[in-house]
Design an enzyme around this catalytic site. Structure first.
Site, PDB file in Angstrom:
ATOM      1  CB  THR A   1      34.530  35.432  50.255  1.00  0.00           C
ATOM      2  OG1 THR A   1      35.074  34.291  49.754  1.00  0.00           O
ATOM      3  CG2 THR A   1      34.600  35.306  51.900  1.00  0.00           C
TER       4      THR A   1
ATOM      5  CB  CYS B   1      39.779  30.145  54.221  1.00  0.00           C
ATOM      6  SG  CYS B   1      40.205  28.622  53.389  1.00  0.00           S
TER       7      CYS B   1
ATOM      8  CG  HIS C   1      38.703  33.110  50.826  1.00  0.00           C
ATOM      9  ND1 HIS C   1      37.462  32.672  50.554  1.00  0.00           N
ATOM     10  CD2 HIS C   1      39.043  31.949  51.382  1.00  0.00           C
ATOM     11  CE1 HIS C   1      37.066  31.671  50.936  1.00  0.00           C
ATOM     12  NE2 HIS C   1      38.259  31.286  51.656  1.00  0.00           N
TER      13      HIS C   1
END
Lengths: 204, 161
Positions: free
Chosen positions: B23, B29, B46
């Site tokens: 990611t 996040c 995520h």
């Protein structure tokens, strides 16, 4: 009407936001022209609703180094505003303000205060256009600056939008100053209650 | 070399060796890896927000740590992975903008990481490595072949946890 999430925005509301964007852009270019003592124009901004997952692809891709200028809002309207641009655009803007010509991608303290000032002017211009159209009094914080990957910086507004829906509301605006093209994204994030207030005040 | 599986924001997926899962630009996040050393299967979440029960609009389950982990576990179990053999690695949860006041906005990274720890504890999955908090974004890639979690950040050395 009460809005459950940003996903439910109608065409008329969209137009109203576009109008806020246009007035804001007009204010911003006037303010910048005065400050820099040269003509700065802003193209008619585009209002966009973007899927949260795609937000980080907008400014040159998720890992593109960008500058984010964040201001929080208080008063009748609560939420935050962000002006984001590539670091290359940030460099050109800082150069314009300071009157220098460097391609060094390290931003020193003077560059940083120049960018904060620009952030103040641009977000202030949009805020005034909302104030003007709604009569609401909005109080803004001092600008906060961050330099990092696009996805990382945009995660901040994305999370705020994420509390309300699966889309983000943003205004794509680009400045023209001679040959230098400066492209920036203005992201407006009133909380849901404030968004309701704006919409109902505009009679939509 | 295997394929590279990309996970977006508010997204999850699973992956087996020799592929890797990545990611890009985790900010506030949180990125959670669930990994089974024996089968060399893993999953990545995520997530953007800690708790789906606190939000009215919670249809997108991968947006939240609680519902995202539930779905990721279900996906892995469907692949024959046993929950008891899973371990976790956690990254992200940075504070990208430093506000002087401890506002709702500036604390979100920490709260995401806390939610990840709590949720994983509830499932009895232990966290064997963590690179969280601080004030910078991270691109993270996990290799189930070796169990290594690669962390890349602007202007910093690459680390493996």
């Amino acid at each position: 009407m009460t809005i459950e999430s940003y996903n439910d925005i109608t065409d008329t509301q969209y137009d109203a936001l576009q109008e806020i964007g246009s007035i804001g852009a007009g204010n911003a270019s006037t303010a910048l022209s005065n400050m820099l003592n040269k003509k700065v124009t802003m193209s008619r901004p585009k209002v966009m609703m973007v899927d949260l997952a795609k937000l980080s692809d907008l400014i040159g891709g998720p890992e593109e180094p960008i500058v984010g200028i964040l201001i929080t809002l208080d008063g009748s309207i609560k939420g935050m505003m962000m002006f984001a641009m590539t670091q290359a655009s940030g460099r050109r803007l800082a150069n314009l303000v300071i009157g220098q010509d460097t391609e060094n991608m390290r931003f020193n303290d003077i560059d940083k205060s120049a960018l904060k000032e620009i952030g103040n002017i641009i977000t202030g211009a949009y805020m005034n256009s909302i104030s003007m159209m709604t009569g609401f009094n909005i109080i803004s914080s001092v600008p906060h600056l961050a330099f990092d990957m696009a996805a990382s910086i945009l995660s901040v507004p994305a999370i705020e939008f994420g509390k309300m829906g699966d889309k983000a509301l943003l205004i794509d605006s680009s400045f023209d100053e001679a040959a230098d093209d400066i492209d920036g994204y203005f992201i407006m994030i009133p909380d849901l209650e404030s968004y309701d207030k704006i919409i109902s005040k505009l009679g939509l | 070399m295997g394929k590279r599986i990309r996970v977006g924001m508010a997204d999850l997926n699973i992956c087996s060796a020799p592929d890797s899962i990545i990611t890009l630009g985790l900010g506030s996040c949180v990125g959670i890896i669930l990994y089974d050393r024996v089968s060399k299967k893993c999953g990545m979440l995520h997530a953007m927000l800690p708790d789906s029960t606190k939000i009215r609009n919670n249809g997108l389950r991968a947006k939240f740590v609680d519902t995202g982990l539930e779905d990721l576990l279900a996906m892995l179990e469907k692949e024959g992975v046993r929950r008891s053999s899973l371990v976790a690695k956690v990254a992200g949860g940075a504070t990208m903008f430093n506000f002087s006041s401890s506002s709702e906005i500036s604390g979100i990274g920490d709260r995401n990481v806390d939610a990840a720890r709590e949720c994983l504890k509830k499932y009895n999955i232990s966290i064997i490595a963590e690179d969280t908090g601080k004030d910078y974004g991270r691109t993270v890639e996990f290799y189930p072949e070796t169990g290594k979690f690669e962390i890349r950040a602007v202007g910093r050395d690459v680390t493996f946890i």
